[in-house]
Design an enzyme around this catalytic site. Structure first.
Site, PDB file in Angstrom:
ATOM      1  N   GLY A  44       0.815  -1.219   0.000  1.00 43.38           N
ATOM      2  CA  GLY A  44       0.000   0.000   0.000  1.00 43.38           C
ATOM      3  C   GLY A  44       0.842   1.259   0.000  1.00 43.38           C
ATOM      4  O   GLY A  44       0.542   2.223  -0.705  1.00 43.38           O
ATOM      5  N   CYS A  45       1.899   1.255   0.783  1.00 43.04           N
ATOM      6  CA  CYS A  45       2.760   2.442   0.881  1.00 43.04           C
ATOM      7  C   CYS A  45       3.530   2.671  -0.416  1.00 43.04           C
ATOM      8  O   CYS A  45       3.735   3.809  -0.829  1.00 43.04           O
ATOM      9  CB  CYS A  45       3.707   2.311   2.073  1.00 43.04           C
ATOM     10  SG  CYS A  45       2.813   2.220   3.643  1.00 43.04           S
ATOM     11  N   THR A  46       3.922   1.587  -1.053  1.00 40.74           N
ATOM     12  CA  THR A  46       4.615   1.699  -2.340  1.00 40.74           C
ATOM     13  C   THR A  46       3.652   2.225  -3.401  1.00 40.74           C
ATOM     14  O   THR A  46       3.999   3.123  -4.175  1.00 40.74           O
ATOM     15  CB  THR A  46       5.215   0.342  -2.754  1.00 40.74           C
ATOM     16  OG1 THR A  46       6.154  -0.070  -1.753  1.00 40.74           O
ATOM     17  CG2 THR A  46       5.910   0.428  -4.095  1.00 40.74           C
ATOM     18  N   ALA A  49       3.190   6.008  -2.733  1.00 45.39           N
ATOM     19  CA  ALA A  49       4.382   6.779  -3.098  1.00 45.39           C
ATOM     20  C   ALA A  49       4.536   6.852  -4.619  1.00 45.39           C
ATOM     21  O   ALA A  49       4.852   7.913  -5.165  1.00 45.39           O
ATOM     22  CB  ALA A  49       5.624   6.172  -2.458  1.00 45.39           C
TER      23      ALA A  49
END
Length: 149
Positions: A44-46, A49
């Site tokens: 999710g964070c990738t 970003a």
């Protein structure tokens, strides 16, 4: 303390991936996207970003500065930036000082387990340093659209 739209964004000072000091007050006169995310190199964070990276020119054109922040180390952030060619700084908040100021370090539940962690939240801060918008239901793959709408 819970932050609301219209509140002064809490001032902070922290280090980015290169050890440079980032102060929110350095960005007065500019619109800032301050996004809190749980962990470098997670799906999710990738996705979040990379969505911000892919739409970075549109964000800049709209007058935004983008700052990411998590509790990961400067070294972890540096690797994350290099791996995904992120064009914006990531702030290392290992002691959770900034997270506490913005009330993003909270109790979470996952698979019946309760633990403390980062609640994915984005604060859009106006040129005067006030909170213009708080995005709590972040859509990681289309986060730029939520900001640029």
């Amino acid at each position: 303390m819970s932050l609301e739209v219209g509140n002064k964004a809490p001032e902070f000072e922290a280090k980015d991936q290169d050890g440079n000091t980032i102060k929110l007050s350095d960005y007065l006169g500019k619109k800032v996207v301050l996004y809190f995310y749980p962990k470098d190199n997670t799906p999710g964070c990738t996705a979040q970003a990379c969505d911000l990276r892919d739409n970075y020119d549109a964000l800049l054109k709209a007058g935004y500065i983008v700052l990411g922040i998590s509790t990961d180390s400067e070294k972890s952030h540096k690797k994350f930036i290099e791996k995904f060619e992120l064009p914006f700084p990531l702030i290392a908040d290992e002691d959770k000082t900034v997270h506490e100021l913005y009330n993003t370090w909270r109790e979470k539940k996952n698979y019946g387990r309760t633990y403390m962690g980062t609640v994915r939240t984005t604060f859009v801060i106006d040129e005067e340093g006030n909170i213009a918008e708080i995005i709590e239901k972040v859509k990681t793959k289309e986060h730029s659209n939520q900001i640029l709408k």
